[in-house]
Design a protein around this motif. Structure first.
Motif, short mmCIF file in Angstrom:
data_model
loop_
_atom_site.label_atom_id
_atom_site.label_comp_id
_atom_site.label_asym_id
_atom_site.label_seq_id
_atom_site.Cartn_x
_atom_site.Cartn_y
_atom_site.Cartn_z
N GLU A 247 0.83 -1.20 0.00
CA GLU A 247 0.00 0.00 0.00
C GLU A 247 0.87 1.26 0.00
N ARG A 248 2.00 1.20 0.69
CA ARG A 248 2.91 2.34 0.70
C ARG A 248 3.61 2.51 -0.65
N LYS A 249 3.90 1.40 -1.32
CA LYS A 249 4.62 1.45 -2.58
C LYS A 249 3.71 1.77 -3.77
N ARG A 250 2.43 1.55 -3.64
CA ARG A 250 1.50 1.66 -4.76
C ARG A 250 1.57 2.99 -5.50
N PRO A 251 1.56 4.14 -4.82
CA PRO A 251 1.59 5.42 -5.57
C PRO A 251 2.89 5.63 -6.33
N LEU A 252 3.96 4.96 -5.91
CA LEU A 252 5.27 5.19 -6.52
C LEU A 252 5.41 4.54 -7.89
N LEU A 253 4.55 3.57 -8.20
CA LEU A 253 4.70 2.83 -9.45
C LEU A 253 4.43 3.72 -10.65
N THR A 254 3.52 4.69 -10.53
CA THR A 254 3.17 5.54 -11.66
C THR A 254 3.55 7.00 -11.42
N ALA A 255 4.22 7.31 -10.31
CA ALA A 255 4.59 8.69 -10.01
C ALA A 255 5.86 9.08 -10.77
N ASP A 256 6.03 10.39 -10.99
CA ASP A 256 7.24 10.91 -11.62
C ASP A 256 8.28 11.13 -10.53
N ILE A 262 15.20 8.76 -7.80
CA ILE A 262 14.94 7.37 -7.42
C ILE A 262 14.11 6.72 -8.52
N ARG A 263 14.09 5.42 -8.52
CA ARG A 263 13.31 4.70 -9.52
C ARG A 263 12.07 4.10 -8.87
N TRP A 358 19.13 -6.98 -15.81
CA TRP A 358 17.89 -6.28 -16.14
C TRP A 358 17.18 -5.81 -14.88
N LEU A 359 17.13 -6.67 -13.88
CA LEU A 359 16.45 -6.32 -12.63
C LEU A 359 17.10 -5.11 -11.98
N GLN A 360 18.42 -5.02 -12.09
CA GLN A 360 19.16 -3.94 -11.46
C GLN A 360 19.12 -2.65 -12.27
N GLU A 361 19.19 -2.76 -13.60
CA GLU A 361 19.43 -1.58 -14.43
C GLU A 361 18.22 -1.05 -15.19
N SER A 362 17.23 -1.89 -15.46
CA SER A 362 16.09 -1.42 -16.25
C SER A 362 15.35 -0.32 -15.51
N SER A 363 15.03 0.74 -16.25
CA SER A 363 14.30 1.87 -15.66
C SER A 363 12.80 1.80 -15.91
N ALA A 364 12.35 0.76 -16.62
CA ALA A 364 10.93 0.62 -16.92
C ALA A 364 10.16 0.31 -15.63
N ARG A 365 8.89 0.69 -15.63
CA ARG A 365 8.06 0.50 -14.44
C ARG A 365 7.44 -0.89 -14.46
N VAL A 366 8.30 -1.88 -14.29
CA VAL A 366 7.87 -3.27 -14.22
C VAL A 366 8.05 -3.74 -12.79
N PHE A 367 6.95 -4.06 -12.12
CA PHE A 367 7.00 -4.53 -10.74
C PHE A 367 7.02 -6.06 -10.77
N VAL A 368 8.14 -6.64 -10.36
CA VAL A 368 8.33 -8.08 -10.44
C VAL A 368 7.83 -8.74 -9.15
N VAL A 369 7.00 -9.75 -9.32
CA VAL A 369 6.57 -10.58 -8.19
C VAL A 369 7.05 -11.99 -8.47
N ALA A 370 8.14 -12.38 -7.83
CA ALA A 370 8.70 -13.72 -8.01
C ALA A 370 8.35 -14.57 -6.80
N THR A 371 7.95 -15.81 -7.05
CA THR A 371 7.62 -16.72 -5.96
C THR A 371 8.55 -17.92 -5.99
N ALA A 372 8.81 -18.48 -4.83
CA ALA A 372 9.70 -19.65 -4.72
C ALA A 372 9.26 -20.51 -3.56
N ASN A 373 9.35 -21.81 -3.76
CA ASN A 373 9.10 -22.77 -2.69
C ASN A 373 10.40 -23.32 -2.13
#
Length: 515
Positions: A247-256, A262-263, A358-373
């Motif tokens: 909820e705290r991060k949500r506004p940052l995904l589309t903010a300038d 910061i990214r 890519w995870l470190q350097e890409s500036s695109a607004r792609v929010f990655v959700v990775a899952t692992a067992n």
């Protein structure tokens, strides 16, 4: 390059009389508009070839060579360069220049002639170019409109509608729309705004339609799979710590965020017990952020030829950048990037390096959700700070979480609200259950209600359904305890609190701040 950078670079190559200029872009019309502006400021002759008209004067459009073939256009350019100095010819359909072919060599000969006569050949294409040809000149890339350009485009287009219909968007909405439309071409953005205006108004609630329209442009993309999200399957019980963080991060995904240097949030890695809602959380995150959800299946990217797997991964990640802002879901990431030790060719190692870069350097607004067992298979570099924004551990639900989950499944199954005493008995009797186990138990009751009516549903049916479930924590206790032990020591609890006493557990990496 954005529009300004491209125009500046092209003008410098034009003045320097670079004999060959490769313009890589998917927006031929936009590129030609910029090239035409540059050429208009110069006094040399410039011509453009298209398959529909042949070779024409760039400024006036007069046809000077009716041969519509690309080979004919190159022959005509060579003939003219032998007679006149400082001519520029623009090819818009030079699509066979990727490798060493007869056509590429023909073009190369003409480029060499251009260098002798002060001429220049410009190829506008989406493809790369043969190395020998490339070394004769320069390559320029015209990217889709950046955020500032998209904002100007939106404002200009909306201004035309303000006297015709109600426009609810304010400056913040225009900036949000510009961020959402990043990655699409100028004409695509204009079409999307025009389509929205066709309804007779532009409202603040139109952003869902904006996302759907953009998603339609990339509906046949390769490398990643679009995941449809059903609204009735997005409620996640428990996980209050993860929810508060998101909820705290949500506004940052589309903010300038450029002024702050910061990214946008990069994503989370969810590790934990199977069946506890990690995959469902990815869908809920996309719905909460109001962006599309795409799934990257790393196992399906594996190819049999050298470099094929890495190429497919690169294409998939480039695609994710283009469709941003979005959520990119990587389910069971350890199966694609796990250190199994069986990869003798080094493919997995190279893919890990490519993904992490890519995870470190890409500036695109792609929010990655990775899952692992199975976290033991994850490479250590994937868990390092700076890759994901946070590492959450999804444990077996607590009593409070089990109470919430049972209520959610009872409600979604359209069953009558449970008596408090029965609910408490089910909560106490489901110790060690994962979310999937609770879903299975309630599902059995819902099926009975559907087959024989709600009158057939009683407390005994609920109790027997729960007793029939044997959770994974009992069938494979050693495996589950190993997973829980790892998560308690190395990750932030998604529930917002630990299940064990503080003295029994190594201190958490970082506490989740709750509001």
């Amino acid at each position: 390059m954005n529009t300004s950078d491209f125009s500046d670079a092209f003008e410098r190559t034009f003045k320097a009389r670079v004999p060959f200029v490769l313009v890589q872009t998917a927006e031929r019309a936009r590129a030609m508009e910029l090239i035409r502006e540059v050429c208009a400021r110069q006094t040399v002759g410039a011509y453009v070839h298209t398959l529909s008209k042949g070779t024409c004067e760039l400024s006036g459009g007069r046809v000077v060579n009716e041969d519509r073939s690309v080979v004919g256009a190159i022959d005509f350019a060579g003939q003219q360069m032998l007679q006149r100095q400082n001519l520029t010819f623009i090819l818009t359909e030079a699509d066979e220049i990727e490798t060493d072919t007869a056509f590429s060599r023909h073009l190369l000969d003409t480029v060499i002639l251009a260098s002798e006569k002060g001429g220049a050949l410009v190829a506008v294409t989406t493809k790369p170019v043969w190395g020998q040809l490339q070394r004769q000149g320069m390559a320029l890339t015209l990217s889709p409109p950046d955020q500032d350009e998209m904002l100007s485009l939106i404002r200009r287009q909306i201004a035309d509608y303000r006297t015709l219909m109600p426009i609810e968007w304010d400056e913040a909405d225009e900036r949000r729309a510009a961020t959402t439309l990043a990655g699409v071409t100028k004409i695509e953005a204009e079409n999307i705004i025009a389509m929205m205006a066709a309804s007779g108004s532009i409202k603040k609630t139109d952003f869902a339609e904006l996302n759907r329209a953009k998603d339609g442009i990339f509906s046949n993309i390769s490398g990643i799979e679009r995941v449809e999200i059903r609204a009735n399957a997005l409620q996640v019980g428990g996980l209050s710590g993860l929810k508060a963080w998101l909820e705290r991060k949500r506004p940052l995904l589309t903010a300038d965020l450029r002024e702050r240097g910061i990214r946008a949030p990069r994503g989370v890695l969810l590790v934990g017990v199977p069946g506890c809602g990690k995959s469902l959380s990815a869908k809920a995150i996309a719905a909460s952020f109001e962006v599309p959800l795409y799934r990257l299946d790393l196992a399906n990217l594996m190819g049999m030829y050298v470099g094929q797997s890495e190429g497919r991964l690169r294409e998939a990640l480039d695609t994710a950048d283009r469709v941003s802002p979005c959520v990119l879901w990587i389910d069971e990431i350890e199966k694609g990037l796990g250190a199994t030790g069986s990869d003798s060719t080094g493919v997995t190692t190279r893919m890990i390096g490519q993904f992490l870069f890519w995870l470190q350097e890409s500036s695109a607004r792609v929010f990655v959700v990775a899952t692992a067992n199975d976290v033991s298979q994850l490479p250590p570099e994937l868990l390092r700070r700076g890759r994901f924004d946070e590492l959450f551990f999804v444990d077996l639900p607590t009593e409070e979480e089990r109470r919430d989950i049972i209520r959610l499944y009872v409600e979604s199954g359209q069953l009558a609200e449970l008596d408090p005493s029965l609910l408490e008995e089910l909560v106490q009797g489901s110790e060690g259950f994962a979310g999937a186990d609770l879903e299975a138990a309630i599902k059995e009751v819902v099926e009975e209600a559907f087959l024989h009516g709600d009158a057939s549903v009683g407390a005994d049916l609920f109790i027997s359904s729960f007793r029939n479930i044997v959770p994974l924590s009992k069938t494979s206790p050693e495996r589950i305890e190993a997973i829980r032990g790892w998560g308690r020591e190395r990750a932030v609890p998604a529930s917002g609190k630990s299940l064990t006493r503080a003295e029994d557990v190594t201190p958490m990496r970082r506490a989740v701040l709750l509001r």
